[in-house]
Design an enzyme around this catalytic site. Structure first.
Site, PDB file in Angstrom:
ATOM      1  N   ASP A   1       0.770   7.203  -0.549  1.00 25.10           N
ATOM      2  CA  ASP A   1       1.756   6.140  -0.294  1.00 25.10           C
ATOM      3  C   ASP A   1       3.171   6.711  -0.249  1.00 25.10           C
ATOM      4  O   ASP A   1       3.995   6.285   0.573  1.00 25.10           O
ATOM      5  CB  ASP A   1       1.677   5.061  -1.382  1.00 25.10           C
ATOM      6  CG  ASP A   1       0.502   4.119  -1.199  1.00 25.10           C
ATOM      7  OD1 ASP A   1      -0.187   4.194  -0.154  1.00 25.10           O
ATOM      8  OD2 ASP A   1       0.265   3.301  -2.112  1.00 25.10           O
TER       9      ASP A   1
ATOM     10  N   ALA B   1      -5.960  18.930  -7.082  1.00 23.70           N
ATOM     11  CA  ALA B   1      -6.947  17.883  -7.403  1.00 23.70           C
ATOM     12  C   ALA B   1      -6.471  16.489  -7.009  1.00 23.70           C
ATOM     13  O   ALA B   1      -7.297  15.613  -6.699  1.00 23.70           O
ATOM     14  CB  ALA B   1      -7.274  17.924  -8.898  1.00 23.70           C
TER      15      ALA B   1
ATOM     16  N   ARG C   1     -14.637  17.169  -3.276  1.00 28.62           N
ATOM     17  CA  ARG C   1     -13.471  17.836  -2.680  1.00 28.62           C
ATOM     18  C   ARG C   1     -13.389  17.603  -1.165  1.00 28.62           C
ATOM     19  O   ARG C   1     -12.439  18.031  -0.512  1.00 28.62           O
ATOM     20  CB  ARG C   1     -13.502  19.341  -2.966  1.00 28.62           C
ATOM     21  CG  ARG C   1     -13.377  19.680  -4.437  1.00 28.62           C
ATOM     22  CD  ARG C   1     -13.258  21.184  -4.657  1.00 28.62           C
ATOM     23  NE  ARG C   1     -13.689  21.537  -5.991  1.00 28.62           N
ATOM     24  CZ  ARG C   1     -12.913  21.484  -7.084  1.00 28.62           C
ATOM     25  NH1 ARG C   1     -11.667  21.108  -6.996  1.00 28.62           N
ATOM     26  NH2 ARG C   1     -13.398  21.819  -8.266  1.00 28.62           N
TER      27      ARG C   1
ATOM     28  N   ARG D   1     -17.342  23.353  -0.779  1.00 23.63           N
ATOM     29  CA  ARG D   1     -17.402  23.191  -2.228  1.00 23.63           C
ATOM     30  C   ARG D   1     -18.030  21.823  -2.572  1.00 23.63           C
ATOM     31  O   ARG D   1     -18.692  21.227  -1.750  1.00 23.63           O
ATOM     32  CB  ARG D   1     -16.001  23.378  -2.804  1.00 23.63           C
ATOM     33  CG  ARG D   1     -15.421  24.774  -2.473  1.00 23.63           C
ATOM     34  CD  ARG D   1     -14.066  24.990  -3.088  1.00 23.63           C
ATOM     35  NE  ARG D   1     -14.132  24.997  -4.543  1.00 23.63           N
ATOM     36  CZ  ARG D   1     -13.064  24.868  -5.335  1.00 23.63           C
ATOM     37  NH1 ARG D   1     -11.851  24.743  -4.803  1.00 23.63           N
ATOM     38  NH2 ARG D   1     -13.201  24.882  -6.637  1.00 23.63           N
TER      39      ARG D   1
ATOM     40  N   ASN E   1       0.168  21.260  -1.096  1.00 24.93           N
ATOM     41  CA  ASN E   1      -1.157  21.461  -1.675  1.00 24.93           C
ATOM     42  C   ASN E   1      -1.179  20.586  -2.913  1.00 24.93           C
ATOM     43  O   ASN E   1      -0.664  20.963  -3.964  1.00 24.93           O
ATOM     44  CB  ASN E   1      -1.400  22.926  -2.040  1.00 24.93           C
ATOM     45  CG  ASN E   1      -2.818  23.135  -2.585  1.00 24.93           C
ATOM     46  OD1 ASN E   1      -3.536  22.172  -2.850  1.00 24.93           O
ATOM     47  ND2 ASN E   1      -3.199  24.397  -2.749  1.00 24.93           N
TER      48      ASN E   1
ATOM     49  N   TYR F   1      -9.658  31.284  -5.718  1.00 19.73           N
ATOM     50  CA  TYR F   1      -8.267  31.085  -5.286  1.00 19.73           C
ATOM     51  C   TYR F   1      -7.499  32.376  -5.011  1.00 19.73           C
ATOM     52  O   TYR F   1      -6.348  32.320  -4.577  1.00 19.73           O
ATOM     53  CB  TYR F   1      -7.522  30.251  -6.337  1.00 19.73           C
ATOM     54  CG  TYR F   1      -8.107  28.873  -6.514  1.00 19.73           C
ATOM     55  CD1 TYR F   1      -8.110  27.966  -5.461  1.00 19.73           C
ATOM     56  CD2 TYR F   1      -8.698  28.490  -7.722  1.00 19.73           C
ATOM     57  CE1 TYR F   1      -8.664  26.708  -5.596  1.00 19.73           C
ATOM     58  CE2 TYR F   1      -9.247  27.224  -7.876  1.00 19.73           C
ATOM     59  CZ  TYR F   1      -9.234  26.339  -6.815  1.00 19.73           C
ATOM     60  OH  TYR F   1      -9.787  25.095  -6.950  1.00 19.73           O
TER      61      TYR F   1
ATOM     62  N   ARG G   1      -6.279  32.081 -12.307  1.00 20.45           N
ATOM     63  CA  ARG G   1      -7.196  30.941 -12.246  1.00 20.45           C
ATOM     64  C   ARG G   1      -8.316  31.205 -11.239  1.00 20.45           C
ATOM     65  O   ARG G   1      -8.046  31.329 -10.040  1.00 20.45           O
ATOM     66  CB  ARG G   1      -6.413  29.706 -11.811  1.00 20.45           C
ATOM     67  CG  ARG G   1      -7.258  28.484 -11.579  1.00 20.45           C
ATOM     68  CD  ARG G   1      -6.492  27.412 -10.828  1.00 20.45           C
ATOM     69  NE  ARG G   1      -7.310  26.231 -10.676  1.00 20.45           N
ATOM     70  CZ  ARG G   1      -7.081  25.252  -9.817  1.00 20.45           C
ATOM     71  NH1 ARG G   1      -6.027  25.311  -9.020  1.00 20.45           N
ATOM     72  NH2 ARG G   1      -7.876  24.221  -9.749  1.00 20.45           N
TER      73      ARG G   1
ATOM     74  N   PRO H   1      -1.262  20.188  -9.416  1.00 16.46           N
ATOM     75  CA  PRO H   1      -1.697  20.647 -10.742  1.00 16.46           C
ATOM     76  C   PRO H   1      -2.526  21.919 -10.717  1.00 16.46           C
ATOM     77  O   PRO H   1      -3.357  22.118  -9.838  1.00 16.46           O
ATOM     78  CB  PRO H   1      -2.518  19.471 -11.279  1.00 16.46           C
ATOM     79  CG  PRO H   1      -2.892  18.671 -10.079  1.00 16.46           C
ATOM     80  CD  PRO H   1      -1.770  18.849  -9.104  1.00 16.46           C
ATOM     81  N   ASN H   2      -2.260  22.735 -11.714  1.00 12.15           N
ATOM     82  CA  ASN H   2      -2.980  23.993 -11.987  1.00 12.15           C
ATOM     83  C   ASN H   2      -2.634  25.125 -11.024  1.00 12.15           C
ATOM     84  O   ASN H   2      -3.083  26.255 -11.213  1.00 12.15           O
ATOM     85  CB  ASN H   2      -4.512  23.767 -12.013  1.00 12.15           C
ATOM     86  CG  ASN H   2      -4.909  22.769 -13.073  1.00 12.15           C
ATOM     87  OD1 ASN H   2      -4.561  22.953 -14.240  1.00 12.15           O
ATOM     88  ND2 ASN H   2      -5.595  21.714 -12.701  1.00 12.15           N
TER      89      ASN H   2
ATOM     90  N   HIS I   1      -4.935  23.857   1.538  1.00 10.33           N
ATOM     91  CA  HIS I   1      -5.793  24.248   0.412  1.00 10.33           C
ATOM     92  C   HIS I   1      -6.107  25.722   0.539  1.00 10.33           C
ATOM     93  O   HIS I   1      -6.439  26.189   1.633  1.00 10.33           O
ATOM     94  CB  HIS I   1      -7.098  23.446   0.410  1.00 10.33           C
ATOM     95  CG  HIS I   1      -6.869  21.986   0.288  1.00 10.33           C
ATOM     96  ND1 HIS I   1      -6.500  21.398  -0.886  1.00 10.33           N
ATOM     97  CD2 HIS I   1      -6.887  21.005   1.226  1.00 10.33           C
ATOM     98  CE1 HIS I   1      -6.310  20.104  -0.687  1.00 10.33           C
ATOM     99  NE2 HIS I   1      -6.537  19.843   0.589  1.00 10.33           N
ATOM    100  N   LEU I   2      -6.014  26.422  -0.561  1.00 15.03           N
ATOM    101  CA  LEU I   2      -6.349  27.849  -0.559  1.00 15.03           C
ATOM    102  C   LEU I   2      -7.826  28.058  -0.247  1.00 15.03           C
ATOM    103  O   LEU I   2      -8.195  28.935   0.536  1.00 15.03           O
ATOM    104  CB  LEU I   2      -6.028  28.444  -1.938  1.00 15.03           C
ATOM    105  CG  LEU I   2      -4.545  28.434  -2.298  1.00 15.03           C
ATOM    106  CD1 LEU I   2      -4.366  28.253  -3.786  1.00 15.03           C
ATOM    107  CD2 LEU I   2      -3.889  29.703  -1.825  1.00 15.03           C
ATOM    108  N   SER I   3      -8.658  27.264  -0.895  1.00 13.80           N
ATOM    109  CA  SER I   3     -10.100  27.406  -0.712  1.00 13.80           C
ATOM    110  C   SER I   3     -10.571  26.502   0.420  1.00 13.80           C
ATOM    111  O   SER I   3      -9.868  25.554   0.809  1.00 13.80           O
ATOM    112  CB  SER I   3     -10.820  27.027  -2.007  1.00 13.80           C
ATOM    113  OG  SER I   3     -10.613  25.649  -2.310  1.00 13.80           O
TER     114      SER I   3
ATOM    115  N   HIS J   1      -7.700  14.537  -3.888  1.00 10.96           N
ATOM    116  CA  HIS J   1      -8.963  13.800  -3.855  1.00 10.96           C
ATOM    117  C   HIS J   1      -8.908  12.484  -4.618  1.00 10.96           C
ATOM    118  O   HIS J   1      -9.892  11.747  -4.656  1.00 10.96           O
ATOM    119  CB  HIS J   1     -10.076  14.684  -4.439  1.00 10.96           C
ATOM    120  CG  HIS J   1     -10.016  16.115  -4.007  1.00 10.96           C
ATOM    121  ND1 HIS J   1     -10.087  16.482  -2.679  1.00 10.96           N
ATOM    122  CD2 HIS J   1      -9.838  17.279  -4.702  1.00 10.96           C
ATOM    123  CE1 HIS J   1      -9.985  17.812  -2.590  1.00 10.96           C
ATOM    124  NE2 HIS J   1      -9.827  18.313  -3.805  1.00 10.96           N
TER     125      HIS J   1
ATOM    126  N   GLU K   1      -1.175  19.411   5.043  1.00 12.65           N
ATOM    127  CA  GLU K   1      -1.942  19.560   3.799  1.00 12.65           C
ATOM    128  C   GLU K   1      -2.583  20.949   3.784  1.00 12.65           C
ATOM    129  O   GLU K   1      -3.210  21.345   4.765  1.00 12.65           O
ATOM    130  CB  GLU K   1      -3.018  18.471   3.766  1.00 12.65           C
ATOM    131  CG  GLU K   1      -3.998  18.591   2.618  1.00 12.65           C
ATOM    132  CD  GLU K   1      -5.074  17.499   2.660  1.00 12.65           C
ATOM    133  OE1 GLU K   1      -4.811  16.393   3.185  1.00 12.65           O
ATOM    134  OE2 GLU K   1      -6.182  17.768   2.170  1.00 12.65           O
TER     135      GLU K   1
END
Ligand code: DQA
Length: 144
Positions: free
Chosen positions: A89, A79, A113, A109, A76, A24, A19, A11-12, A102-104, A82, A100
């Protein structure tokens, strides 16, 4: 060495570019995907991309990966990383190696997170390298 890599964006991430660019970066999702496809093709492989703001759609896409020729997943989950037992599953159910991303750097943070429902099942986790993190994950998949 993976040939068919599924790249999942949660999402997002469709809003990348505008954003919170301080967090990001300025690259759009299309920029990232274009670069990944280029790297994959240089290795005679291909990427398939899927972005959704909906948890169930991401679960459905992971399940579908067991029926197509996907041999590696880069995810990625944003949200949902988390929060989502359902995504964890689904990844366990299909039993396809995944990284996995993550950009950040989620570890510098907010505390919420720092938890990932996916990480314990992942081959690896890349965080804080911006869009290059996806490329690093892809290069691993293509050469290992
Ligand atoms: C993110 C980090 C998550 O905590 C956040 O919810 C995102 C993006 C990242 O790429 O840095 O949406 O996964």
């Amino acid at each position: 060495m993976a040939q068919h890599i599924l790249v999942l964006h949660g999402p997002n991430l469709n809003l990348l570019g505008t954003r919170e660019p301080g967090v990001y970066g300025r690259q759009t999702l299309a920029d990232i995907n274009t670069r990944l496809q280029q790297v994959a093709q240089e290795h005679g492989a291909s990427c398939t991309f899927f972005q959704s703001n909906h948890e169930g759609q991401l679960v459905d896409r992971i399940q579908a990966a067991a029926q197509d020729s996907t041999d590696f997943i880069i995810i990625n989950a944003a949200a949902y990383t988390h929060t989502s037992v359902a995504l964890a599953d689904a990844l366990s159910a299909v039993d396809i190696s995944f990284i996995e991303v993550h950009l950040s750097n989620v570890y510098k943070r907010e505390a919420f997170r720092h938890q990932s429902f996916l990480a314990a099942k992942a081959q690896g986790v890349v965080a804080g390298l911006g869009g290059f993190g996806y490329e690093a994950a892809l290069r691993f998949a293509l050469t290992n």
